[in-house]
Motif scaffolding. Structure first.
Motif, PDB file in Angstrom:
ATOM      1  N   SER A  13       6.740   7.315  -5.075  1.00 30.29           N
ATOM      2  CA  SER A  13       5.924   6.529  -4.149  1.00 30.29           C
ATOM      3  C   SER A  13       6.399   6.819  -2.738  1.00 30.29           C
ATOM      4  O   SER A  13       7.597   6.925  -2.489  1.00 30.29           O
ATOM      5  CB  SER A  13       6.085   5.038  -4.413  1.00 30.29           C
ATOM      6  OG  SER A  13       5.784   4.717  -5.728  1.00 30.29           O
ATOM      7  N   SER A  18       0.840  -1.177   0.000  1.00 32.97           N
ATOM      8  CA  SER A  18       0.000   0.000   0.000  1.00 32.97           C
ATOM      9  C   SER A  18       0.886   1.241   0.000  1.00 32.97           C
ATOM     10  O   SER A  18       1.546   1.529   0.999  1.00 32.97           O
ATOM     11  CB  SER A  18      -0.900  -0.023   1.230  1.00 32.97           C
ATOM     12  OG  SER A  18      -1.766   1.051   1.210  1.00 32.97           O
ATOM     13  N   ARG A  19       0.903   1.947  -1.111  1.00 36.46           N
ATOM     14  CA  ARG A  19       1.761   3.122  -1.256  1.00 36.46           C
ATOM     15  C   ARG A  19       0.970   4.273  -1.851  1.00 36.46           C
ATOM     16  O   ARG A  19       0.035   4.074  -2.611  1.00 36.46           O
ATOM     17  CB  ARG A  19       2.950   2.805  -2.163  1.00 36.46           C
ATOM     18  CG  ARG A  19       3.828   1.704  -1.632  1.00 36.46           C
ATOM     19  CD  ARG A  19       4.977   1.427  -2.554  1.00 36.46           C
ATOM     20  NE  ARG A  19       5.834   0.377  -2.004  1.00 36.46           N
ATOM     21  CZ  ARG A  19       6.968  -0.005  -2.526  1.00 36.46           C
ATOM     22  NH1 ARG A  19       7.400   0.552  -3.646  1.00 36.46           N
ATOM     23  NH2 ARG A  19       7.683  -0.954  -1.966  1.00 36.46           N
ATOM     24  N   THR A  20       1.398   5.481  -1.507  1.00 36.62           N
ATOM     25  CA  THR A  20       0.845   6.675  -2.124  1.00 36.62           C
ATOM     26  C   THR A  20       1.753   7.047  -3.289  1.00 36.62           C
ATOM     27  O   THR A  20       2.957   7.202  -3.108  1.00 36.62           O
ATOM     28  CB  THR A  20       0.786   7.831  -1.102  1.00 36.62           C
ATOM     29  OG1 THR A  20      -0.071   7.440  -0.033  1.00 36.62           O
ATOM     30  CG2 THR A  20       0.265   9.094  -1.746  1.00 36.62           C
ATOM     31  N   ASP A  68      -0.077   3.324   3.324  1.00 34.81           N
ATOM     32  CA  ASP A  68      -0.035   4.551   2.525  1.00 34.81           C
ATOM     33  C   ASP A  68      -0.225   5.768   3.416  1.00 34.81           C
ATOM     34  O   ASP A  68      -0.286   5.655   4.633  1.00 34.81           O
ATOM     35  CB  ASP A  68      -1.058   4.508   1.388  1.00 34.81           C
ATOM     36  CG  ASP A  68      -2.484   4.406   1.892  1.00 34.81           C
ATOM     37  OD1 ASP A  68      -2.702   4.460   3.106  1.00 34.81           O
ATOM     38  OD2 ASP A  68      -3.383   4.271   1.045  1.00 34.81           O
ATOM     39  N   TRP A 127       5.508   5.781   1.552  1.00 29.95           N
ATOM     40  CA  TRP A 127       4.753   4.953   2.475  1.00 29.95           C
ATOM     41  C   TRP A 127       5.466   4.891   3.814  1.00 29.95           C
ATOM     42  O   TRP A 127       6.637   5.226   3.916  1.00 29.95           O
ATOM     43  CB  TRP A 127       4.548   3.557   1.903  1.00 29.95           C
ATOM     44  CG  TRP A 127       5.788   2.733   1.766  1.00 29.95           C
ATOM     45  CD1 TRP A 127       6.269   1.792   2.630  1.00 29.95           C
ATOM     46  CD2 TRP A 127       6.735   2.750   0.687  1.00 29.95           C
ATOM     47  NE1 TRP A 127       7.432   1.228   2.164  1.00 29.95           N
ATOM     48  CE2 TRP A 127       7.742   1.805   0.966  1.00 29.95           C
ATOM     49  CE3 TRP A 127       6.828   3.482  -0.489  1.00 29.95           C
ATOM     50  CZ2 TRP A 127       8.818   1.574   0.120  1.00 29.95           C
ATOM     51  CZ3 TRP A 127       7.907   3.247  -1.319  1.00 29.95           C
ATOM     52  CH2 TRP A 127       8.878   2.306  -1.016  1.00 29.95           C
TER      53      TRP A 127
END
Length: 140
Positions: free
Chosen positions: A66, A2-4, A78, A68
């Motif tokens: 990215s 889960s990454r932004t 994230d 996280w």
């Protein structure tokens, strides 16, 4: 995982972006923890304090950043939600600052390929030594 992820449009070369990141991120306290498959900068270890991670990937005309948080128990998370909100908002500010810096980098100089013949009729790039254009068939 889960990454932004944010996309930054740029015409800067890959090398100039990596040079910028290798100067700017250590100044902000991040260390280079790159693997053979991914360029990663990290802050904290993720055991005692949540680790902050930033990664970079390249596509033609775009750079994908990215970010996280990572810890030993929960893994990656994230930058949304209320858990560790101060760390997430700080990492989001760093991500925005880095994105603005990459967008401001000068464009890479246009390199003219050597040993390429262009058709005078249609402008198609043809292989060296060709007698005819592969697109329109005109004599070169």
């Amino acid at each position: 995982m889960s990454r932004t992820v944010i996309a930054v449009k740029t015409n800067a070369s890959r090398d100039s972006v990596l040079q910028y990141l290798s100067v700017e991120l250590p100044r902000l306290g991040y260390t280079d923890r790159s693997t053979p498959t991914e360029r990663i900068w990290s802050k904290n270890d993720g055991v005692m304090v949540k680790g902050q991670r930033i990664s970079v990937n390249f596509q033609p005309g775009e750079v994908y950043l990215s970010a996280w948080l990572h810890d030993a128990l929960l893994g990656e998370s994230d930058l949304r939600g209320i858990v560790a909100k101060p760390m997430k908002s700080h990492l989001k500010q760093v991500l925005d600052q880095i994105a603005a810096g990459i967008a401001a980098l000068p464009a890479a100089p246009f390199a003219i390929p050597q040993n390429v013949i262009y058709c005078s009729v249609c402008g198609n790039a043809c292989k060296p030594g060709s007698s005819f254009c592969t697109r329109c068939g005109s004599r070169l």
